[in-house]
Design a protein around this motif. Structure first.
Motif, PDB file in Angstrom:
ATOM      1  N   SER A  94       0.855  -1.183   0.000  1.00  0.00           N
ATOM      2  CA  SER A  94       0.000   0.000   0.000  1.00  0.00           C
ATOM      3  C   SER A  94       0.899   1.244   0.000  1.00  0.00           C
ATOM      4  O   SER A  94       1.840   1.320  -0.784  1.00  0.00           O
ATOM      5  N   ASP A  95       0.629   2.218   0.881  1.00  0.00           N
ATOM      6  CA  ASP A  95       1.490   3.411   0.917  1.00  0.00           C
ATOM      7  C   ASP A  95       2.389   3.385   2.151  1.00  0.00           C
ATOM      8  O   ASP A  95       2.798   4.425   2.657  1.00  0.00           O
ATOM      9  N   ASP A  96       2.704   2.183   2.621  1.00  0.00           N
ATOM     10  CA  ASP A  96       3.601   2.060   3.758  1.00  0.00           C
ATOM     11  C   ASP A  96       4.752   1.142   3.377  1.00  0.00           C
ATOM     12  O   ASP A  96       5.240   1.203   2.246  1.00  0.00           O
ATOM     13  N   CYS A  97       5.208   0.255   4.279  1.00  0.00           N
ATOM     14  CA  CYS A  97       6.354  -0.584   3.986  1.00  0.00           C
ATOM     15  C   CYS A  97       6.115  -1.975   4.562  1.00  0.00           C
ATOM     16  O   CYS A  97       5.166  -2.182   5.330  1.00  0.00           O
ATOM     17  N   PRO A  98       6.945  -2.966   4.223  1.00  0.00           N
ATOM     18  CA  PRO A  98       6.707  -4.327   4.712  1.00  0.00           C
ATOM     19  C   PRO A  98       6.754  -4.454   6.225  1.00  0.00           C
ATOM     20  O   PRO A  98       6.120  -5.342   6.791  1.00  0.00           O
ATOM     21  N   LEU A  99       7.491  -3.586   6.894  1.00  0.00           N
ATOM     22  CA  LEU A  99       7.616  -3.675   8.343  1.00  0.00           C
ATOM     23  C   LEU A  99       6.320  -3.320   9.061  1.00  0.00           C
ATOM     24  O   LEU A  99       6.069  -3.789  10.178  1.00  0.00           O
ATOM     25  N   THR A 100       5.498  -2.489   8.454  1.00  0.00           N
ATOM     26  CA  THR A 100       4.329  -1.943   9.160  1.00  0.00           C
ATOM     27  C   THR A 100       3.044  -2.028   8.341  1.00  0.00           C
ATOM     28  O   THR A 100       2.046  -1.411   8.697  1.00  0.00           O
ATOM     29  N   PHE A 101       3.061  -2.805   7.257  1.00  0.00           N
ATOM     30  CA  PHE A 101       1.934  -2.839   6.327  1.00  0.00           C
ATOM     31  C   PHE A 101       0.616  -3.191   7.001  1.00  0.00           C
ATOM     32  O   PHE A 101      -0.407  -2.524   6.806  1.00  0.00           O
ATOM     33  N   TRP A 102       0.594  -4.236   7.823  1.00  0.00           N
ATOM     34  CA  TRP A 102      -0.683  -4.783   8.289  1.00  0.00           C
ATOM     35  C   TRP A 102      -1.425  -3.841   9.211  1.00  0.00           C
ATOM     36  O   TRP A 102      -2.667  -3.785   9.182  1.00  0.00           O
TER      37      TRP A 102
END
Length: 586
Positions: A94-102
């Motif tokens: 989405s508009d974030d990153c793999p570390l904090t996506f969920w």
């Protein structure tokens, strides 16, 4: 020096984890809004008592039985679909990153990204699912139902967009503060206490399989060796710790030091012991998830026999392929190079790709075709950029043109690591969709509550994040600046300080004044020197009685750039080449 960055203003209505493991010269990328059942507008809280207890109390952890009873298997669900003949995949954050996506993704933005992926020629999406965060407590086998609702939301959107889904289920990173063990320690826990870890792991895999069985567009799942490779770092520990860990892990003696002081056969044996973890994880996982496979390890690790004498440890496990799951693998043009910071030609990169797909994947592992799930033809990871060889953009374009027939012939598909650039943020719950989980509030008459998609702060109060770590080596340019970015705005009021000193933004003890824009939100970014610190806390000290609305807080020092889409979603330099590649792979 504190530096305010220039950012593009966003309207109130607007406004995407790679963590990398470095060992010697081998560097590989791994991979990290409204809820399905808990809508943002329905959440409202006041900062009384313990914010952590408030939010956990309203969304308690549950057992496996309680979790699966909520997601009943429907008799109308069709049998799992067979895989398409060729996969053209991409990871999305989405508009974030793999570390904090969920805990941060926005449904509408994710939906739009999936629509764009279809337009660009992709037919499959890879989801990166952290063990921690989903199964919060391994010992007690307790789960966060909110995260499983989010998984359902993502799978619904993927299916409704006409795409297939694939999942990497052992991702090693989630910053939820009450993870037990914490995400960064689960690999060590699995290595040293395998018998204790496997019951929790097995039930976690069962919980995911229960969800995946509801979707006939979900193809298969895999584990990446990167998420369980912590054993290599134990060889750098002091001798006493290596002896202790070797005994705990069942290795049969101290863990060797890989510096030439211990026999090389012991180092090879320890690497084999590490890889045995992967076998154990797969064997336990496949009992409930038949289409689970292991990413095969195609590169090698160094073994030092002396100061100037180095050999290599290779891997020969074929990924434990089961059913119609596909063994995953990865590629970057710097594989097999001398990695002295020199330019690579397209022809040279094609030779390395050919070698990897034929000599390694086919001959060593006996696999006719693999799934190239990380096709990393560019990589701007800071540690990588300091020494590894690279390709210029014109050479990358030529490489992609030449790679298409080779990928078609020797693989069952490929995937990009990320669809758009992202800031690698190290801050949990930066969109406050989990309420105050990961944050503390202290106040003297102020209040905090939900206001549409924002959190509304009314002073005097201080909002403080839990501690997070971010070392200089992971920063762009190997620099020491840390960036705190967020969106904010303020409704007009009669407070005298409204235009001069509404709030302070602080990183540890360093603070800067911030006056939010009026009526419409825009992003503000402040840069702070690390001052040698590894551990950080972000604080927002609100002085104004006028309400300040805020969301999308990020703490970062590196932006991953894959040149497909920029962070704002606009086309990157290599988008046309990727569209052409997908067309040729239809």
């Amino acid at each position: 020096m504190l530096v305010k960055r220039t950012c593009v203003p966003l309207t109130k209505q607007h406004r995407r984890g790679a963590v990398l493991l470095l060992y010697s010269t081998v560097l590989l990328g791994c991979f990290y809004a409204a809820s399905r059942y808990y809508t943002m507008d329905a959440l409202f809280w006041e900062s009384r008592g313990s914010p952590m207890e408030d939010i956990v109390g309203s969304n308690p952890l549950v057992s496996f039985d309680d979790l699966v009873s909520k997601h009943a298997v429907s008799d109308s669900v069709s049998p799992s679909a067979s895989s398409p003949s060729f996969l053209r995949g991409v990871h999305v954050f989405s508009d974030d990153c793999p570390l904090t996506f969920w805990e941060t993704f926005d449904e509408e933005k994710l939906k739009q990204q999936l629509t764009n992926a279809v337009h660009d020629g992709f037919n499959a999406i890879i989801l990166v699912i952290p063990w921690a965060g989903f199964q919060v407590d391994v010992h007690g086998k307790l789960y966060d139902p909110w995260m499983y609702d989010r998984l359902r939301t993502a799978l619904d959107l993927i299916r409704d967009s006409g795409l297939y889904s694939i999942s990497r289920i052992g991702y090693a990173h989630n910053f939820r503060p009450d993870n037990t063990p914490p995400s960064g320690e689960r690999c060590v826990f699995t290595l040293l206490q395998r018998d204790e870890a496997m019951p929790g792991w097995s039930e976690y895999v069962r919980s995911l399989q229960h969800i995946f069985s509801l979707y006939n567009t979900h193809l298969f799942n895999f584990i990446s060796w990167e998420d369980f490779f912590c054993g290599s770092y134990t060889m750098r520990l002091p001798k006493e710790r290596r002896a202790e860990y070797g005994k705990q892990s069942g290795f049969g003696g101290p863990i060797p030091a890989n510096d030439g002081s211990d026999p090389v056969d012991r180092v090879h044996a320890w690497y084999d012991h590490i890889s045995s973890i992967w076998t154990t994880l797969i064997q336990y996982g496949q009992k409930s998830m038949p289409r689970l496979t292991m990413e095969i390890r195609v590169d090698s690790d160094p073994v030092f026999a002396g100061k100037d004498n180095m050999t290599w440890h290779g891997y020969h496990d074929a990924g434990h392929v089961s059913g119609d799951a596909r063994a995953g693998t990865y590629f970057s043009p710097y594989f097999g190079q001398d990695n002295k910071g020199l330019a690579i030609t397209a022809e040279n990169a094609i030779q390395k790709l050919t070698f990897m797909l034929t000599e390694v994947a086919e001959n060593r592992f006996g696999l006719e075709k693999t799934f190239l799930e990380q096709f990393n033809f560019v990589d701007n990871t800071p540690s990588f950029m300091t020494s590894s060889n690279y390709m210029t953009e014109p050479q990358v374009t030529q490489f992609l043109d030449k790679a298409a027939p080779l990928i078609r012939k020797s693989t069952g598909g490929y995937a990009l690591w990320a669809y758009r650039n992202y800031r690698e943020t190290h801050l949990y719950n930066g969109n406050f969709l989990r309420g105050m989980l990961g944050w503390n509030v202290t106040h003297d008459g102020g209040s905090v509550h939900r206001h549409g998609p924002f959190i509304r702060l009314q002073g005097p109060l201080t909002l403080t994040s839990y501690q997070t770590r971010l070392a200089d080596g992971g920063c762009d340019g190997m620099g020491n600046l840390r960036h705190v970015c967020f969106q904010s705005y303020m409704d007009p009021c009669h407070d005298d300080d409204v235009n001069t000193h509404a709030m302070d933004v602080c990183l540890n003890e360093q603070c800067v004044h911030h006056s939010p824009p009026l009526k419409f939100a825009s992003e503000s970014c402040y840069s702070f020197p690390s001052n040698g610190s590894l551990v950080f806390q972000i604080s927002f000290k609100v002085m104004s009685h006028c309400p300040v609305d805020m969301r999308h807080v990020q703490f970062w020092c590196h932006e991953q750039d894959l040149k497909v889409h920029h962070a704002d979603g606009s086309p990157g330099a290599l988008l046309a080449s990727i569209r052409k590649l997908n067309t040729e792979l239809l």
